[in-house]
Design an enzyme around this catalytic site. Structure first.
Site, mmCIF file in Angstrom:
data_model
loop_
_atom_site.group_PDB
_atom_site.id
_atom_site.type_symbol
_atom_site.label_atom_id
_atom_site.label_comp_id
_atom_site.label_asym_id
_atom_site.label_seq_id
_atom_site.Cartn_x
_atom_site.Cartn_y
_atom_site.Cartn_z
ATOM 1 N N SER A 159 0.870 -1.190 0.000
ATOM 2 C CA SER A 159 0.000 0.000 0.000
ATOM 3 C C SER A 159 0.896 1.226 0.000
ATOM 4 O O SER A 159 2.049 1.165 0.463
ATOM 5 C CB SER A 159 -0.859 -0.006 1.267
ATOM 6 O OG SER A 159 -1.404 1.272 1.498
ATOM 7 N N TYR A 194 -1.328 -0.055 10.538
ATOM 8 C CA TYR A 194 -1.370 -0.368 9.096
ATOM 9 C C TYR A 194 -0.091 0.112 8.398
ATOM 10 O O TYR A 194 0.519 -0.633 7.625
ATOM 11 C CB TYR A 194 -2.621 0.269 8.479
ATOM 12 C CG TYR A 194 -2.906 -0.177 7.062
ATOM 13 C CD1 TYR A 194 -3.248 -1.498 6.776
ATOM 14 C CD2 TYR A 194 -2.841 0.723 6.008
ATOM 15 C CE1 TYR A 194 -3.519 -1.908 5.475
ATOM 16 C CE2 TYR A 194 -3.115 0.328 4.705
ATOM 17 C CZ TYR A 194 -3.460 -0.990 4.439
ATOM 18 O OH TYR A 194 -3.721 -1.393 3.155
HETATM 19 N N1 LIG Z 1 -8.665 -0.960 -0.624
HETATM 20 C C1 LIG Z 1 -7.635 -0.136 -0.594
HETATM 21 O O1 LIG Z 1 -7.782 1.112 -0.612
HETATM 22 C C2 LIG Z 1 -6.222 -0.690 -0.588
HETATM 23 C C3 LIG Z 1 -5.188 0.179 -0.948
HETATM 24 C C4 LIG Z 1 -3.885 -0.294 -0.930
HETATM 25 C C5 LIG Z 1 -3.637 -1.607 -0.570
HETATM 26 N N2 LIG Z 1 -4.656 -2.426 -0.223
HETATM 27 C C6 LIG Z 1 -4.320 -3.792 0.169
HETATM 28 O O2 LIG Z 1 -4.876 -4.678 -0.777
HETATM 29 C C7 LIG Z 1 -5.121 -5.946 -0.170
HETATM 30 C C8 LIG Z 1 -6.543 -6.373 -0.491
HETATM 31 O O3 LIG Z 1 -7.417 -5.405 0.079
HETATM 32 P P1 LIG Z 1 -8.911 -5.134 -0.426
HETATM 33 O O4 LIG Z 1 -9.042 -3.679 -0.572
HETATM 34 O O5 LIG Z 1 -9.261 -6.037 -1.535
HETATM 35 O O6 LIG Z 1 -9.674 -5.544 0.921
HETATM 36 P P2 LIG Z 1 -10.994 -6.419 1.200
HETATM 37 O O7 LIG Z 1 -12.031 -6.162 0.179
HETATM 38 O O8 LIG Z 1 -11.296 -6.173 2.642
HETATM 39 O O9 LIG Z 1 -10.452 -7.919 1.013
HETATM 40 C C9 LIG Z 1 -9.521 -8.469 1.916
HETATM 41 C C10 LIG Z 1 -9.327 -9.933 1.579
HETATM 42 O O10 LIG Z 1 -8.360 -10.478 2.492
HETATM 43 C C11 LIG Z 1 -8.920 -11.642 3.098
HETATM 44 N N3 LIG Z 1 -8.332 -11.804 4.424
HETATM 45 C C12 LIG Z 1 -8.253 -10.887 5.422
HETATM 46 N N4 LIG Z 1 -7.638 -11.427 6.484
HETATM 47 C C13 LIG Z 1 -7.319 -12.710 6.156
HETATM 48 C C14 LIG Z 1 -6.691 -13.784 6.844
HETATM 49 N N5 LIG Z 1 -6.237 -13.657 8.090
HETATM 50 N N6 LIG Z 1 -6.534 -14.975 6.187
HETATM 51 C C15 LIG Z 1 -6.989 -15.115 4.920
HETATM 52 N N7 LIG Z 1 -7.581 -14.132 4.226
HETATM 53 C C16 LIG Z 1 -7.759 -12.947 4.838
HETATM 54 C C17 LIG Z 1 -10.432 -11.395 3.094
HETATM 55 O O11 LIG Z 1 -11.173 -12.598 3.088
HETATM 56 P P3 LIG Z 1 -11.827 -13.268 4.401
HETATM 57 O O12 LIG Z 1 -12.383 -12.177 5.245
HETATM 58 O O13 LIG Z 1 -12.850 -14.180 3.804
HETATM 59 O O14 LIG Z 1 -10.715 -14.018 5.040
HETATM 60 C C18 LIG Z 1 -10.598 -10.737 1.724
HETATM 61 O O15 LIG Z 1 -10.637 -11.715 0.713
HETATM 62 C C19 LIG Z 1 -4.831 -5.759 1.320
HETATM 63 O O16 LIG Z 1 -3.538 -6.243 1.588
HETATM 64 C C20 LIG Z 1 -4.885 -4.246 1.496
HETATM 65 O O17 LIG Z 1 -4.081 -3.815 2.583
HETATM 66 C C21 LIG Z 1 -5.965 -1.999 -0.233
#
Ligand SMILES: NC(=O)c1ccc[n+]([C@@H]2O[C@H](COP(=O)([O-])OP(=O)(O)OC[C@H]3O[C@@H](n4cnc5c(N)ncnc54)[C@H](OP(=O)(O)O)[C@@H]3O)[C@@H](O)[C@H]2O)c1
Length: 241
Positions: free
Chosen positions: A144, A157
């Site tokens: 991120s 974070y």
């Molecule tokens: N959205 C943003 O603005 C943004 C920006 C930069 C980076 N990111 C990064 O991108 C990645 C994906 O984020 P997203 O935005 O797609 O978030 P999201 O929609 O909340 O999805 C998160 C995913 O991670 C899984 N997860 C969380 N904890 C877990 C665990 N302990 N074991 C296995 N699976 C787990 C969740 O599935 P379950 O709950 O079913 O386990 C879900 O599939 C993250 O690393 C986040 O930090 C996001």
């Protein structure tokens, strides 16, 4: 440029039940890869795998908490048993919890550090065994902009993602001579369920779509074998929102 084909590549995507991970798994499936989708919520991860199969792709859903060593070991073993090898690991799973240090609970701190940083260590550690024995593989870590930019009330974070960037760079040095390529993908704000329940957030309309980040991940996976993209930043047109 001679792009690598993704056809028949064996790809593990963590956090594949929704958001960036789900879009990435679907994009790999559409490109002909054999996808292993990992997340904790069985029904959601199976629904994404089913969608890939309905599109004519190959997908296996595995219920796994990537903060748990034994569960990650089982995930990697079942992928190897199923397909004989692992070509690409996308470390994408992660949770955000926010609050100022003075008010932040240790339990929330642990959740954020374990889901974003410990998970990356565990998944990388276990996939490296089959990758090192074949002297081939690619590890793509979804970090991120919080890895390099500080915002108030994001201590856990930012610390987790900065740690994950440091770990990505160390890992890259450790395995580059073994023909294993390691990449940090660094997205800006993306409209996913990550933001659910947050009172304050940037304008969703100005954020990236998860498909934008998925495209960046696939472009990294397709780079020719003679080069490595070490870090790639993907931002909304307005930058940090
Ligand atoms: N959205 C943003 O603005 C943004 C920006 C930069 C980076 N990111 C990064 O991108 C990645 C994906 O984020 P997203 O935005 O797609 O978030 P999201 O929609 O909340 O999805 C998160 C995913 O991670 C899984 N997860 C969380 N904890 C877990 C665990 N302990 N074991 C296995 N699976 C787990 C969740 O599935 P379950 O709950 O079913 O386990 C879900 O599939 C993250 O690393 C986040 O930090 C996001």
């Amino acid at each position: 440029m001679d792009e690598q084909t993704l056809r028949n590549q064996v790809v593990i995507v963590t956090g594949a039940s929704r958001g960036i991970g789900a879009e990435t798994a679907i994009a790999f499936g559409n490109a002909g890869a054999r996808v292993i989708l990992a997340a904790r919520t069985t029904s959601d991860v199976e629904a994404v795998a089913r969608r890939i199969r309905e599109n004519g792709g190959e997908a296996l859903a595995v219920t796994v908490d990537v903060t748990q060593s034994k569960q990650v070991e089982r995930l990697v073993c079942s992928a190897v048993e199923h397909h004989g090898q692992i070509d690409i690991l996308v470390n994408n799973a992660g949770q955000g919890k926010f609050g100022k240090v003075a008010e932040f609970e240790l339990a929330s701190w642990s959740t954020v550090i374990e889901s974003n940083l410990t998970s990356l260590f565990l998944c990388s550690k276990y996939v490296l065994e089959p990758m090192l024995s074949r002297k081939s593989g690619q590890i793509i870590n979804v970090l991120s902009v919080a890895a390099t930019t500080s915002f108030s009330a994001t201590g856990a974070y930012c610390a987790a993602k900065a740690g994950a960037l440091a770990l990505t760079r160390v890992l890259s040095e450790e395995v580059r001579k073994e023909n294993i390529r390691v990449t940090a993908v660094i997205p800006g704000a993306t409209h996913t369920s990550f933001w659910d329940g947050m009172d304050q957030h940037p304008d969703f309309d100005q954020m990236l779509k998860p498909s934008h980040v998925a495209e960046a991940i696939l472009s990294v996976a397709k780079q020719p074998l003679g080069m490595v993209v070490e870090e790639i930043k993907v931002a909304p047109p307005l930058g940090i929102l």
